[in-house]
Design a protein around this motif. Structure first.
Motif, PDB file in Angstrom:
ATOM      1  N   ALA A 110      51.632  31.175 -22.688  1.00 49.16           N
ATOM      2  CA  ALA A 110      52.180  29.647 -22.532  1.00 49.16           C
ATOM      3  C   ALA A 110      51.821  29.120 -23.674  1.00 49.16           C
ATOM      4  O   ALA A 110      50.690  29.242 -24.223  1.00 49.16           O
ATOM      5  CB  ALA A 110      51.410  29.170 -21.467  1.00 49.16           C
ATOM      6  N   ALA A 170      46.037  21.024 -21.154  1.00 46.19           N
ATOM      7  CA  ALA A 170      46.962  22.053 -21.424  1.00 46.19           C
ATOM      8  C   ALA A 170      48.371  21.794 -21.202  1.00 46.19           C
ATOM      9  O   ALA A 170      49.396  22.464 -21.650  1.00 46.19           O
ATOM     10  CB  ALA A 170      46.457  23.127 -20.665  1.00 46.19           C
ATOM     11  N   ASP A 208      52.739  23.566 -14.564  1.00 46.92           N
ATOM     12  CA  ASP A 208      53.077  24.846 -14.216  1.00 46.92           C
ATOM     13  C   ASP A 208      51.617  25.535 -14.695  1.00 46.92           C
ATOM     14  O   ASP A 208      51.368  26.770 -14.297  1.00 46.92           O
ATOM     15  CB  ASP A 208      54.236  25.710 -14.634  1.00 46.92           C
ATOM     16  CG  ASP A 208      55.336  25.384 -13.933  1.00 46.92           C
ATOM     17  OD1 ASP A 208      55.149  24.285 -12.978  1.00 46.92           O
ATOM     18  OD2 ASP A 208      56.456  25.683 -14.348  1.00 46.92           O
ATOM     19  N   ARG A 209      50.845  25.238 -15.742  1.00 49.00           N
ATOM     20  CA  ARG A 209      49.862  25.726 -16.140  1.00 49.00           C
ATOM     21  C   ARG A 209      48.568  25.637 -15.381  1.00 49.00           C
ATOM     22  O   ARG A 209      47.424  26.181 -15.578  1.00 49.00           O
ATOM     23  CB  ARG A 209      49.641  25.642 -17.793  1.00 49.00           C
ATOM     24  CG  ARG A 209      50.719  26.154 -18.549  1.00 49.00           C
ATOM     25  CD  ARG A 209      50.779  25.410 -20.141  1.00 49.00           C
ATOM     26  NE  ARG A 209      52.026  25.734 -20.543  1.00 49.00           N
ATOM     27  CZ  ARG A 209      52.582  24.386 -21.587  1.00 49.00           C
ATOM     28  NH1 ARG A 209      51.805  23.630 -21.780  1.00 49.00           N
ATOM     29  NH2 ARG A 209      53.727  24.757 -21.888  1.00 49.00           N
ATOM     30  N   LEU A 254      45.362  28.316 -15.178  1.00 48.83           N
ATOM     31  CA  LEU A 254      44.271  27.879 -16.289  1.00 48.83           C
ATOM     32  C   LEU A 254      42.977  27.551 -15.278  1.00 48.83           C
ATOM     33  O   LEU A 254      41.952  28.199 -15.979  1.00 48.83           O
ATOM     34  CB  LEU A 254      44.812  26.424 -16.986  1.00 48.83           C
ATOM     35  CG  LEU A 254      43.717  26.207 -18.194  1.00 48.83           C
ATOM     36  CD1 LEU A 254      44.427  25.690 -19.521  1.00 48.83           C
ATOM     37  CD2 LEU A 254      42.579  25.356 -17.808  1.00 48.83           C
ATOM     38  N   HIS A 276      43.927  31.591 -27.042  1.00 45.93           N
ATOM     39  CA  HIS A 276      44.000  31.208 -25.944  1.00 45.93           C
ATOM     40  C   HIS A 276      42.513  31.694 -24.905  1.00 45.93           C
ATOM     41  O   HIS A 276      41.854  31.104 -24.198  1.00 45.93           O
ATOM     42  CB  HIS A 276      45.248  31.404 -25.066  1.00 45.93           C
ATOM     43  CG  HIS A 276      46.163  30.648 -25.387  1.00 45.93           C
ATOM     44  ND1 HIS A 276      46.094  29.500 -26.486  1.00 45.93           N
ATOM     45  CD2 HIS A 276      47.603  30.320 -24.852  1.00 45.93           C
ATOM     46  CE1 HIS A 276      47.399  28.725 -26.457  1.00 45.93           C
ATOM     47  NE2 HIS A 276      48.160  29.202 -25.512  1.00 45.93           N
ATOM     48  N   TRP A 304      50.335  26.211 -25.005  1.00 42.93           N
ATOM     49  CA  TRP A 304      49.637  25.032 -24.818  1.00 42.93           C
ATOM     50  C   TRP A 304      48.655  25.020 -26.379  1.00 42.93           C
ATOM     51  O   TRP A 304      48.491  25.923 -26.699  1.00 42.93           O
ATOM     52  CB  TRP A 304      48.441  25.065 -23.681  1.00 42.93           C
ATOM     53  CG  TRP A 304      48.157  26.176 -23.141  1.00 42.93           C
ATOM     54  CD1 TRP A 304      48.557  27.156 -22.466  1.00 42.93           C
ATOM     55  CD2 TRP A 304      46.812  26.563 -23.517  1.00 42.93           C
ATOM     56  NE1 TRP A 304      47.582  28.230 -22.142  1.00 42.93           N
ATOM     57  CE2 TRP A 304      46.440  27.911 -22.754  1.00 42.93           C
ATOM     58  CE3 TRP A 304      45.592  26.150 -24.323  1.00 42.93           C
ATOM     59  CZ2 TRP A 304      45.234  28.610 -23.155  1.00 42.93           C
ATOM     60  CZ3 TRP A 304      44.340  26.682 -24.510  1.00 42.93           C
ATOM     61  CH2 TRP A 304      44.042  27.827 -23.978  1.00 42.93           C
ATOM     62  N   SER A 336      50.172  35.785 -13.513  1.00 41.22           N
ATOM     63  CA  SER A 336      49.924  34.475 -13.585  1.00 41.22           C
ATOM     64  C   SER A 336      48.606  34.222 -14.654  1.00 41.22           C
ATOM     65  O   SER A 336      49.007  33.476 -15.366  1.00 41.22           O
ATOM     66  CB  SER A 336      49.491  33.871 -12.318  1.00 41.22           C
ATOM     67  OG  SER A 336      48.825  32.473 -12.463  1.00 41.22           O
ATOM     68  N   HIS A 366      50.257  35.311 -17.998  1.00 40.78           N
ATOM     69  CA  HIS A 366      51.256  34.407 -18.707  1.00 40.78           C
ATOM     70  C   HIS A 366      50.599  33.121 -19.461  1.00 40.78           C
ATOM     71  O   HIS A 366      50.774  32.760 -20.571  1.00 40.78           O
ATOM     72  CB  HIS A 366      52.120  33.910 -17.821  1.00 40.78           C
ATOM     73  CG  HIS A 366      53.040  32.527 -18.153  1.00 40.78           C
ATOM     74  ND1 HIS A 366      54.338  33.006 -18.880  1.00 40.78           N
ATOM     75  CD2 HIS A 366      53.205  31.425 -18.034  1.00 40.78           C
ATOM     76  CE1 HIS A 366      54.803  31.866 -19.259  1.00 40.78           C
ATOM     77  NE2 HIS A 366      54.089  30.925 -18.704  1.00 40.78           N
ATOM     78  N   VAL A 367      49.515  32.569 -18.458  1.00 40.71           N
ATOM     79  CA  VAL A 367      49.020  31.359 -19.208  1.00 40.71           C
ATOM     80  C   VAL A 367      48.125  31.628 -20.368  1.00 40.71           C
ATOM     81  O   VAL A 367      47.776  30.619 -21.451  1.00 40.71           O
ATOM     82  CB  VAL A 367      48.128  30.553 -18.117  1.00 40.71           C
ATOM     83  CG1 VAL A 367      46.581  31.451 -17.848  1.00 40.71           C
ATOM     84  CG2 VAL A 367      47.797  29.273 -18.267  1.00 40.71           C
TER      85      VAL A 367
END
Length: 438
Positions: free
Chosen positions: A76, A25, A29-30, A34, A387, A78, A68, A71-72
Protein backbone atom coordinates in the motif's frame (compact mmCIF):
# COMPACT_ATOMS: atom_id res chain seq x y z
CA UNK A 1 -20.13 -16.93 27.34
CA UNK A 2 -18.69 -14.47 29.88
CA UNK A 3 -19.91 -10.93 30.07
CA UNK A 4 -17.98 -8.62 27.72
CA UNK A 5 -16.00 -5.99 29.60
CA UNK A 6 -16.38 -2.38 28.51
CA UNK A 7 -13.13 -0.80 27.28
CA UNK A 8 -11.27 1.28 29.86
CA UNK A 9 -9.82 4.79 29.36
CA UNK A 10 -6.51 3.43 28.05
CA UNK A 11 -8.23 1.23 25.48
CA UNK A 12 -10.40 4.16 24.35
CA UNK A 13 -7.32 6.35 23.94
CA UNK A 14 -5.66 3.61 21.92
CA UNK A 15 -8.71 3.29 19.66
CA UNK A 16 -8.71 7.06 19.05
CA UNK A 17 -4.96 7.04 18.43
CA UNK A 18 -4.92 4.32 15.80
CA UNK A 19 -8.00 5.84 14.17
CA UNK A 20 -5.93 8.99 13.65
CA UNK A 21 -3.05 6.96 12.19
CA UNK A 22 -5.43 5.16 9.83
CA UNK A 23 -6.84 8.49 8.62
CA UNK A 24 -3.27 9.73 7.99
CA UNK A 25 -2.61 6.64 5.84
CA UNK A 26 -5.27 7.85 3.40
CA UNK A 27 -7.38 5.31 1.53
CA UNK A 28 -10.27 3.84 3.52
CA UNK A 29 -9.27 0.29 2.53
CA UNK A 30 -6.12 0.69 4.67
CA UNK A 31 -8.04 1.67 7.77
CA UNK A 32 -8.76 -1.73 9.32
CA UNK A 33 -5.48 -3.46 8.22
CA UNK A 34 -3.37 -0.64 9.64
CA UNK A 35 -5.25 -0.76 12.94
CA UNK A 36 -4.79 -4.53 13.05
CA UNK A 37 -1.06 -4.21 12.33
CA UNK A 38 -0.49 -1.75 15.18
CA UNK A 39 -2.56 -3.91 17.50
CA UNK A 40 -0.53 -6.98 16.54
CA UNK A 41 2.70 -5.16 17.35
CA UNK A 42 1.41 -4.36 20.85
CA UNK A 43 0.11 -7.83 21.65
CA UNK A 44 2.30 -10.34 23.53
CA UNK A 45 4.46 -12.58 21.39
CA UNK A 46 8.12 -13.05 20.60
CA UNK A 47 7.89 -12.60 16.84
CA UNK A 48 6.30 -9.55 15.22
CA UNK A 49 6.50 -10.47 11.54
CA UNK A 50 3.28 -10.75 9.50
CA UNK A 51 2.63 -14.47 9.85
CA UNK A 52 2.67 -14.84 13.67
CA UNK A 53 0.78 -11.55 14.09
CA UNK A 54 -1.93 -12.83 11.74
CA UNK A 55 -2.26 -15.98 13.83
CA UNK A 56 -2.68 -13.96 17.03
CA UNK A 57 -5.16 -11.52 15.52
CA UNK A 58 -7.37 -13.99 13.60
CA UNK A 59 -6.77 -17.59 14.71
CA UNK A 60 -9.87 -18.71 12.78
CA UNK A 61 -8.77 -17.15 9.50
CA UNK A 62 -4.99 -16.77 9.51
CA UNK A 63 -4.60 -16.73 5.73
CA UNK A 64 -6.99 -13.84 5.15
CA UNK A 65 -5.46 -11.77 7.98
CA UNK A 66 -1.97 -12.55 6.66
CA UNK A 67 -2.90 -11.22 3.21
CA UNK A 68 -4.43 -8.08 4.71
CA UNK A 69 -1.44 -7.27 6.93
CA UNK A 70 1.05 -8.06 4.19
CA UNK A 71 -0.69 -5.78 1.72
CA UNK A 72 -0.90 -2.76 4.02
CA UNK A 73 2.78 -2.95 4.97
CA UNK A 74 4.44 -4.26 1.78
CA UNK A 75 2.32 -2.85 -1.05
CA UNK A 76 0.00 0.00 0.00
CA UNK A 77 1.45 3.40 -1.06
CA UNK A 78 0.76 5.45 2.06
CA UNK A 79 3.12 8.11 3.39
CA UNK A 80 5.46 7.19 6.24
CA UNK A 81 5.97 10.88 7.01
CA UNK A 82 2.24 11.55 7.24
CA UNK A 83 1.71 8.71 9.72
CA UNK A 84 4.73 9.71 11.82
CA UNK A 85 3.50 13.30 11.84
CA UNK A 86 0.11 12.19 13.16
CA UNK A 87 1.89 10.05 15.75
CA UNK A 88 3.95 13.06 16.86
CA UNK A 89 0.84 15.24 17.14
CA UNK A 90 -0.44 12.76 19.71
CA UNK A 91 2.77 11.90 21.56
CA UNK A 92 4.64 15.22 21.81
CA UNK A 93 2.00 17.07 23.90
CA UNK A 94 2.04 14.19 26.40
CA UNK A 95 5.85 14.39 26.59
CA UNK A 96 5.81 18.17 27.01
CA UNK A 97 3.50 17.92 30.00
CA UNK A 98 6.44 16.42 31.91
CA UNK A 99 9.07 18.91 30.73
CA UNK A 100 10.45 20.82 27.70
CA UNK A 101 12.36 19.33 24.78
CA UNK A 102 16.01 18.90 25.74
CA UNK A 103 17.65 17.41 22.66
CA UNK A 104 17.35 16.15 19.13
CA UNK A 105 19.35 12.92 18.97
CA UNK A 106 20.78 11.63 15.70
CA UNK A 107 21.63 7.94 15.65
CA UNK A 108 21.77 4.92 13.38
CA UNK A 109 20.84 1.35 14.11
CA UNK A 110 21.79 -1.89 12.37
CA UNK A 111 19.76 -4.95 11.43
CA UNK A 112 21.80 -8.13 10.79
CA UNK A 113 20.53 -9.86 7.66
CA UNK A 114 21.63 -12.94 5.75
CA UNK A 115 22.17 -12.72 2.01
CA UNK A 116 22.28 -9.62 -0.15
CA UNK A 117 18.81 -9.66 -1.74
CA UNK A 118 17.08 -7.47 0.86
CA UNK A 119 17.19 -3.75 0.16
CA UNK A 120 20.21 -1.94 1.62
CA UNK A 121 22.00 -5.06 2.87
CA UNK A 122 25.79 -4.82 2.66
CA UNK A 123 28.80 -5.70 4.73
CA UNK A 124 29.13 -2.66 7.01
CA UNK A 125 29.47 -1.74 10.66
CA UNK A 126 26.50 -2.99 12.68
CA UNK A 127 26.07 -1.45 16.13
CA UNK A 128 23.86 -4.33 17.28
CA UNK A 129 26.78 -6.78 17.05
CA UNK A 130 29.59 -4.23 17.43
CA UNK A 131 31.53 -5.15 14.29
CA UNK A 132 31.43 -5.35 10.48
CA UNK A 133 28.53 -7.59 9.55
CA UNK A 134 26.08 -8.34 6.78
CA UNK A 135 23.30 -5.91 7.68
CA UNK A 136 21.23 -2.91 6.77
CA UNK A 137 21.43 0.37 8.66
CA UNK A 138 18.82 3.06 9.24
CA UNK A 139 19.38 6.68 10.34
CA UNK A 140 16.94 8.18 12.84
CA UNK A 141 16.19 11.47 14.56
CA UNK A 142 14.64 11.37 18.04
CA UNK A 143 13.15 14.18 20.13
CA UNK A 144 13.82 13.92 23.86
CA UNK A 145 12.76 15.55 27.08
CA UNK A 146 14.61 14.91 30.33
CA UNK A 147 12.74 11.64 30.88
CA UNK A 148 11.20 10.57 27.55
CA UNK A 149 12.18 10.21 23.91
CA UNK A 150 10.51 9.43 20.62
CA UNK A 151 11.86 8.78 17.08
CA UNK A 152 10.38 11.30 14.64
CA UNK A 153 12.24 10.28 11.46
CA UNK A 154 13.59 6.95 10.21
CA UNK A 155 15.30 6.31 6.88
CA UNK A 156 17.25 3.39 5.43
CA UNK A 157 20.87 4.15 4.55
CA UNK A 158 21.38 2.97 0.97
CA UNK A 159 25.06 2.07 0.40
CA UNK A 160 26.58 3.48 -2.77
CA UNK A 161 26.75 0.06 -4.45
CA UNK A 162 23.02 -0.36 -3.88
CA UNK A 163 22.28 3.16 -5.11
CA UNK A 164 24.01 2.34 -8.42
CA UNK A 165 22.48 -1.15 -8.81
CA UNK A 166 19.60 -0.60 -11.24
CA UNK A 167 18.48 -4.23 -11.18
CA UNK A 168 18.52 -4.41 -7.36
CA UNK A 169 16.71 -1.06 -7.05
CA UNK A 170 13.93 -2.19 -9.39
CA UNK A 171 13.54 -5.57 -7.69
CA UNK A 172 13.22 -4.05 -4.21
CA UNK A 173 11.19 -1.01 -5.23
CA UNK A 174 13.70 1.71 -4.36
CA UNK A 175 12.11 5.00 -5.50
CA UNK A 176 13.85 7.04 -8.18
CA UNK A 177 14.47 9.98 -5.83
CA UNK A 178 16.31 7.79 -3.30
CA UNK A 179 19.87 8.48 -4.40
CA UNK A 180 23.07 7.84 -2.47
CA UNK A 181 23.45 10.00 0.62
CA UNK A 182 25.92 9.70 3.45
CA UNK A 183 24.47 9.13 6.91
CA UNK A 184 25.19 12.76 7.94
CA UNK A 185 23.39 13.95 4.77
CA UNK A 186 20.35 11.83 5.66
CA UNK A 187 20.43 13.20 9.21
CA UNK A 188 20.60 16.80 7.96
CA UNK A 189 17.53 16.23 5.78
CA UNK A 190 15.68 14.85 8.82
CA UNK A 191 16.72 17.83 10.93
CA UNK A 192 15.64 20.33 8.27
CA UNK A 193 12.21 18.70 8.08
CA UNK A 194 11.90 18.70 11.88
CA UNK A 195 12.55 22.45 11.84
CA UNK A 196 9.97 22.97 9.08
CA UNK A 197 7.55 20.80 11.03
CA UNK A 198 7.84 23.22 13.97
CA UNK A 199 9.07 20.68 16.51
CA UNK A 200 10.43 22.55 19.56
CA UNK A 201 14.18 22.85 19.15
CA UNK A 202 16.65 20.86 21.16
CA UNK A 203 20.43 20.60 21.34
CA UNK A 204 21.62 18.22 18.64
CA UNK A 205 23.43 15.18 20.06
CA UNK A 206 25.37 12.64 17.99
CA UNK A 207 28.14 10.10 18.33
CA UNK A 208 31.54 10.41 16.65
CA UNK A 209 30.25 8.86 13.42
CA UNK A 210 28.51 12.18 12.75
CA UNK A 211 30.42 14.66 14.89
CA UNK A 212 33.76 14.06 13.18
CA UNK A 213 32.20 15.32 9.93
CA UNK A 214 33.08 19.04 9.91
CA UNK A 215 30.56 19.84 7.17
CA UNK A 216 27.78 18.32 9.31
CA UNK A 217 28.69 20.48 12.29
CA UNK A 218 28.99 23.56 10.08
CA UNK A 219 25.55 22.95 8.55
CA UNK A 220 23.98 22.83 12.01
CA UNK A 221 25.66 26.10 13.00
CA UNK A 222 24.29 27.74 9.84
CA UNK A 223 20.82 26.55 10.94
CA UNK A 224 21.43 28.20 14.35
CA UNK A 225 21.28 24.82 16.09
CA UNK A 226 23.52 24.16 19.09
CA UNK A 227 25.19 20.77 19.38
CA UNK A 228 27.19 18.41 21.58
CA UNK A 229 28.83 15.83 19.28
CA UNK A 230 31.22 13.01 19.83
CA UNK A 231 34.43 13.22 17.78
CA UNK A 232 37.31 10.86 17.13
CA UNK A 233 40.62 11.21 18.96
CA UNK A 234 42.35 12.25 15.72
CA UNK A 235 40.28 15.43 15.20
CA UNK A 236 42.60 18.42 15.08
CA UNK A 237 42.23 21.62 17.13
CA UNK A 238 44.35 24.57 18.11
CA UNK A 239 45.70 24.77 21.64
CA UNK A 240 43.55 26.96 23.95
CA UNK A 241 44.20 30.61 23.11
CA UNK A 242 45.79 29.79 19.74
CA UNK A 243 44.53 30.03 16.17
CA UNK A 244 46.05 29.91 12.68
CA UNK A 245 48.20 32.81 11.52
CA UNK A 246 46.48 35.50 9.46
CA UNK A 247 47.10 35.86 5.75
CA UNK A 248 50.42 37.59 4.93
CA UNK A 249 50.44 41.31 4.25
CA UNK A 250 49.53 42.45 0.74
CA UNK A 251 52.62 43.41 -1.27
CA UNK A 252 50.81 45.44 -3.90
CA UNK A 253 50.84 42.97 -6.79
CA UNK A 254 48.35 40.26 -7.75
CA UNK A 255 45.40 39.30 -5.61
CA UNK A 256 45.56 40.17 -1.92
CA UNK A 257 46.27 36.99 0.10
CA UNK A 258 43.24 35.78 2.06
CA UNK A 259 43.96 32.29 3.36
CA UNK A 260 45.06 31.50 6.91
CA UNK A 261 48.60 30.28 7.46
CA UNK A 262 50.52 27.57 9.32
CA UNK A 263 54.22 26.79 9.51
CA UNK A 264 56.36 24.05 11.04
CA UNK A 265 56.38 25.82 14.42
CA UNK A 266 52.70 26.77 14.42
CA UNK A 267 50.55 23.69 13.96
CA UNK A 268 47.29 22.36 15.47
CA UNK A 269 47.22 19.22 17.59
CA UNK A 270 44.93 16.21 17.85
CA UNK A 271 42.39 16.22 20.67
CA UNK A 272 44.10 13.13 22.09
CA UNK A 273 47.53 14.82 22.19
CA UNK A 274 45.95 17.86 23.83
CA UNK A 275 44.18 15.71 26.42
CA UNK A 276 47.35 13.80 27.29
CA UNK A 277 49.20 17.08 27.89
CA UNK A 278 46.74 18.45 30.45
CA UNK A 279 47.84 18.77 34.08
CA UNK A 280 46.26 16.61 36.78
CA UNK A 281 44.20 19.46 38.19
CA UNK A 282 42.39 19.89 34.85
CA UNK A 283 40.37 16.73 35.51
CA UNK A 284 37.22 16.85 37.64
CA UNK A 285 34.94 14.09 38.88
CA UNK A 286 31.40 14.60 37.58
CA UNK A 287 28.23 12.63 38.31
CA UNK A 288 25.57 12.88 35.62
CA UNK A 289 22.68 10.50 36.46
CA UNK A 290 21.52 7.64 38.60
CA UNK A 291 22.40 4.24 37.16
CA UNK A 292 20.78 0.92 38.01
CA UNK A 293 22.83 0.45 41.16
CA UNK A 294 24.69 3.74 41.71
CA UNK A 295 25.30 7.25 40.42
CA UNK A 296 27.22 7.26 37.16
CA UNK A 297 30.41 9.29 37.35
CA UNK A 298 33.76 9.74 35.63
CA UNK A 299 36.63 12.22 35.19
CA UNK A 300 36.24 15.07 32.68
CA UNK A 301 38.09 18.12 31.43
CA UNK A 302 36.66 20.93 29.30
CA UNK A 303 38.57 23.51 27.25
CA UNK A 304 37.74 26.29 24.81
CA UNK A 305 39.46 25.54 21.50
CA UNK A 306 39.19 26.29 17.80
CA UNK A 307 38.68 23.33 15.42
CA UNK A 308 41.43 23.25 12.81
CA UNK A 309 40.07 21.02 10.03
CA UNK A 310 41.33 22.45 6.71
CA UNK A 311 41.29 26.00 8.02
CA UNK A 312 44.21 26.74 5.65
CA UNK A 313 41.48 26.99 2.98
CA UNK A 314 39.58 29.58 5.03
CA UNK A 315 39.90 33.34 5.37
CA UNK A 316 38.60 33.30 8.96
CA UNK A 317 39.39 30.79 11.71
CA UNK A 318 36.70 28.48 13.04
CA UNK A 319 34.86 29.88 16.03
CA UNK A 320 35.80 28.71 19.52
CA UNK A 321 33.94 25.67 20.84
CA UNK A 322 34.00 23.48 23.90
CA UNK A 323 36.20 20.40 23.80
CA UNK A 324 34.94 17.95 26.42
CA UNK A 325 37.14 14.97 27.28
CA UNK A 326 36.40 11.91 29.41
CA UNK A 327 39.24 9.99 31.06
CA UNK A 328 37.84 7.39 33.48
CA UNK A 329 39.93 6.50 36.50
CA UNK A 330 41.98 3.38 35.83
CA UNK A 331 42.16 3.91 32.05
CA UNK A 332 45.55 4.49 30.42
CA UNK A 333 44.22 7.27 28.15
CA UNK A 334 41.05 9.31 27.53
CA UNK A 335 38.15 7.32 26.12
CA UNK A 336 35.73 9.89 24.65
CA UNK A 337 35.80 13.37 23.15
CA UNK A 338 33.06 15.85 22.25
CA UNK A 339 32.89 19.24 20.52
CA UNK A 340 30.09 21.60 21.53
CA UNK A 341 28.76 25.01 20.59
CA UNK A 342 27.10 25.54 23.97
CA UNK A 343 27.69 28.99 25.45
CA UNK A 344 31.15 29.81 26.78
CA UNK A 345 29.81 30.14 30.34
CA UNK A 346 28.26 26.63 30.37
CA UNK A 347 29.20 24.70 33.52
CA UNK A 348 31.16 21.44 33.23
CA UNK A 349 28.35 19.45 34.82
CA UNK A 350 25.90 20.72 32.18
CA UNK A 351 28.27 19.80 29.36
CA UNK A 352 28.63 16.30 30.74
CA UNK A 353 24.91 15.92 31.37
CA UNK A 354 24.08 16.75 27.75
CA UNK A 355 26.91 14.68 26.27
CA UNK A 356 25.61 11.67 28.20
CA UNK A 357 21.93 12.38 27.46
CA UNK A 358 22.15 10.23 24.30
CA UNK A 359 21.68 7.15 26.52
CA UNK A 360 17.95 7.84 26.62
CA UNK A 361 17.36 6.57 23.08
CA UNK A 362 19.05 3.25 23.88
CA UNK A 363 15.89 2.42 25.81
CA UNK A 364 13.80 3.23 22.73
CA UNK A 365 15.71 0.90 20.45
CA UNK A 366 15.86 -1.86 23.02
CA UNK A 367 12.08 -1.85 23.31
CA UNK A 368 11.46 -1.26 19.60
CA UNK A 369 13.66 -4.20 18.65
CA UNK A 370 13.03 -6.67 21.46
CA UNK A 371 9.34 -6.09 22.17
CA UNK A 372 7.79 -4.32 19.17
CA UNK A 373 9.60 -6.24 16.43
CA UNK A 374 11.41 -3.40 14.65
CA UNK A 375 13.88 -5.88 13.16
CA UNK A 376 11.38 -8.69 12.49
CA UNK A 377 10.12 -7.67 9.07
CA UNK A 378 10.89 -10.48 6.65
CA UNK A 379 10.24 -8.73 3.33
CA UNK A 380 13.00 -7.46 1.07
CA UNK A 381 11.50 -4.26 -0.33
CA UNK A 382 12.06 -0.58 0.39
CA UNK A 383 8.40 0.20 1.04
CA UNK A 384 7.81 -2.72 3.40
CA UNK A 385 10.94 -1.98 5.43
CA UNK A 386 9.90 1.64 6.00
CA UNK A 387 6.18 0.91 6.53
CA UNK A 388 6.97 -1.74 9.16
CA UNK A 389 9.38 0.62 10.93
CA UNK A 390 6.84 3.46 10.85
CA UNK A 391 4.12 1.32 12.42
CA UNK A 392 6.54 -0.02 15.06
CA UNK A 393 7.44 3.57 15.98
CA UNK A 394 3.76 4.54 15.95
CA UNK A 395 2.88 1.67 18.30
CA UNK A 396 5.78 2.63 20.54
CA UNK A 397 4.59 6.23 20.47
CA UNK A 398 1.35 5.22 22.15
CA UNK A 399 3.32 3.60 24.97
CA UNK A 400 5.46 6.74 25.35
CA UNK A 401 2.36 8.93 25.55
CA UNK A 402 0.74 6.67 28.14
CA UNK A 403 3.85 6.67 30.33
CA UNK A 404 3.85 10.45 30.26
CA UNK A 405 0.22 10.39 31.43
CA UNK A 406 1.38 8.92 34.76
CA UNK A 407 0.97 5.36 33.50
CA UNK A 408 4.51 4.00 33.91
CA UNK A 409 3.22 0.43 33.56
CA UNK A 410 2.16 1.05 29.93
CA UNK A 411 4.11 -1.65 28.13
CA UNK A 412 3.67 -3.91 25.17
CA UNK A 413 1.23 -6.69 26.16
CA UNK A 414 -0.04 -4.76 29.19
CA UNK A 415 -2.70 -2.57 27.57
CA UNK A 416 -5.71 -4.79 28.11
CA UNK A 417 -6.11 -5.47 24.38
CA UNK A 418 -8.08 -8.67 23.62
CA UNK A 419 -5.75 -11.56 22.74
CA UNK A 420 -7.33 -14.50 20.89
CA UNK A 421 -5.69 -17.90 21.26
CA UNK A 422 -3.67 -18.86 18.17
CA UNK A 423 -4.57 -22.07 16.31
CA UNK A 424 -3.38 -25.08 18.36
CA UNK A 425 -1.02 -26.40 15.68
CA UNK A 426 0.23 -23.07 14.35
CA UNK A 427 4.01 -22.68 14.16
CA UNK A 428 5.47 -19.56 12.50
CA UNK A 429 8.42 -19.91 10.16
CA UNK A 430 11.63 -20.06 12.12
CA UNK A 431 10.03 -21.77 15.11
CA UNK A 432 12.21 -24.63 16.50
CA UNK A 433 9.22 -26.96 16.16
CA UNK A 434 8.27 -25.87 12.66
CA UNK A 435 8.87 -28.34 9.80
CA UNK A 436 9.25 -25.40 7.39
CA UNK A 437 12.43 -23.48 6.72
CA UNK A 438 12.66 -19.83 7.67
Amino acid sequence: MGKETAPGPQQRRFAAYIEGLAVAAGHADRNVPLKNYCTGLLLPGERKSVEPMAARLAPDNVRRMHQSLHHVVADAPWSDEAVLDRCLDFVLPAMLRQGPVVAWVVDDTGFPKKGYESVGVARQYCGQVGKQENCRVAVSLSVTTETASMPVAFRLYLPEAWAKDRKGRKKTGVPDDAQFQTKPEIALAQIRRARERGIPRGIVLTDAGYGTDTSFRTALTKMALTYVMGVQSTVSVWQPGQEPKPAPAYKGTGRPPRLLQRDHKHQPTSVKELAMSLPADAWKNVRWRQGVKKKLQSRFAALRVRPAHRDYWRAEPHAEEWLLIEWPAGETEPTKYWLSTLAADTALVELVHLAKHRWIIERDYEELKQELGLGHYEGRGWRGFHHHATLCIAAYGFLVAERNRFSPSARMGNLGLPVPEPPPHFRPRGSPRSPRAA
